[in-house]
Scaffold this active site. Structure first.
Site, mmCIF file in Angstrom:
data_model
loop_
_atom_site.group_PDB
_atom_site.id
_atom_site.type_symbol
_atom_site.label_atom_id
_atom_site.label_comp_id
_atom_site.label_asym_id
_atom_site.label_seq_id
_atom_site.Cartn_x
_atom_site.Cartn_y
_atom_site.Cartn_z
ATOM 1 N N HIS A 181 0.832 -1.200 0.000
ATOM 2 C CA HIS A 181 0.000 0.000 0.000
ATOM 3 C C HIS A 181 0.874 1.261 0.000
ATOM 4 C CE1 HIS A 181 -2.859 -2.992 1.608
ATOM 5 N NE2 HIS A 181 -3.795 -2.224 1.076
ATOM 6 N N ASP A 250 -4.622 -6.425 -7.572
ATOM 7 C CA ASP A 250 -4.889 -5.693 -6.346
ATOM 8 C C ASP A 250 -5.189 -4.247 -6.746
ATOM 9 O OD1 ASP A 250 -5.173 -5.101 -3.645
ATOM 10 O OD2 ASP A 250 -3.325 -6.109 -3.049
#
Length: 340
Positions: A181, A250
């Site tokens: 992230h 993702d």
């Protein structure tokens, strides 16, 4: 249907968002915490999303249990993190498998009742010492064979509740020393060592859907993260692992992909799809970001459409008969058992 799943972070659609969904017709949606206020509200939102998209779109959610749970108390029950099932298995193998199945059957029961029919679970990553805590207790175990065993039970629990699952993060996030992230992780171990990481995925290669990892595996492709690597997708995910289901990226917004390439969301979507992903995820909930990412996507066709329809067959089938009250009573008994 566009080859994208779009994140929703509002409890009700505004006119601009609704108009965009009507025009783009995304394949699926993803609910985030901000979109989940109450049972009645979520069910209404799911209906609104499908009406706007013009088809019976899958509505996904990240409801693993533990710290990754979009449905929160007190409106919804609290489920344990995956590692707790591993601990139950260590006390008693049979109990651990039953608890894992039942926990996910209860998740499916709750999701199905509010109109959500896809869960981004189970996690098949195998954490190693020194890895980033982003996986941590989201993993069932640090033992690959146990991860595969419990993940199978979890997937069966979702399926019996009429909910599609998605194994993640292929081909394995357990060695990453950074959170994708926030950064672009690089895994530098040998190909022989990576066999340990992909083992659970090979055991569940028949799963209907999988999510890629935004990680560079130097032994396979030193230049591109798995999400954007034709070599990793073709040779490792499709050939070595043997996965034939729907492959989703993702989130395109994660910093890992920002560091991996100079372009914006349109280029990230184009690159991931060209590399071999069937569908990309865009999760910011911002209309401008959705519009940019959608420019990099095409309508689902060919093998990708076949795989998408297969996922829908899991998500749209009715749940098996289930007594949720009795299920919770049994689940709590299993998880609190100290049998050795």
């Amino acid at each position: 249907m566009l080859s994208i799943a779009l994140g929703v972070r509002q409890a009700k659609l505004d006119a601009e968002m609704r108009a965009f969904f009507q025009d783009a017709r995304p394949w699926a949606f993803i609910l985030f915490r901000e979109a989940c206020v109450s049972r009645v509200q979520v069910q209404a939102l799911c209906n609104e999303l499908r009406e706007a998209a013009g088809h019976d779109a899958i509505v996904w959610i990240d409801q693993e249990g533990g710290r990754v749970a979009r449905l929160k108390a007190p409106e919804w029950p609290t489920w344990p993190a995956a590692a707790k099932y591993g601990e139950a298995f260590a006390r008693d193998n049979v109990t651990g498998i039953e608890a894992t199945y039942l926990g996910h059957r209860l998740i499916a029961h709750e999701l199905k009742s509010i109109g959500v029919d896809g869960d981004y679970a189970p996690v098949l990553d195998v954490p190693v010492e020194g890895s980033d805590k982003i996986v941590g207790d989201r993993a069932f175990s640090a033992e690959p064979k146990l991860v595969a065993t419990l993940a199978r039970a979890a997937l069966e629990g979702l399926h019996d509740g009429g909910v599609a699952g998605c194994i993640k993060h292929m081909p394995g996030h357990g060695r990453a020393t950074a959170d994708s992230h926030l950064a672009l992780p690089r895994v530098s171990v040998s190909e022989a060592e990576l066999i340990n990481d992909i083992y659970p995925f090979t055991r569940l290669a028949d799963a209907e859907a999988a999510m890629t990892a935004h990680i560079i595996y130097e032994a396979w492709d030193p230049d591109r993260p798995a999400t954007c690597s034709p070599k990793v997708i073709d040779e490792i995910i499709r050939a070595t692992i043997g996965f034939e289901g729907l492959l989703m990226s993702d989130d395109l917004d994660m910093h890992a992909l920002q560091f991996a390439m100079n372009g914006g969301l349109q280029q990230r979507a184009e690159t991931a799809l060209k590399a071999g992903c069937d569908v990309v995820l865009q999760c910011s909930g911002k209309l401008a970001d959705m519009q940019e990412a959608a420019k990099g996507c095409a309508n689902l066709t060919g093998p990708s459409m076949v795989r998408a329809r297969a996922v829908e067959s899991f998500a749209k089938r009715p749940a098996r008969e289930f007594d949720a009250d009795a299920g919770w009573a049994r689940f709590n008994l299993l998880m609190n058992s100290q049998t050795s």
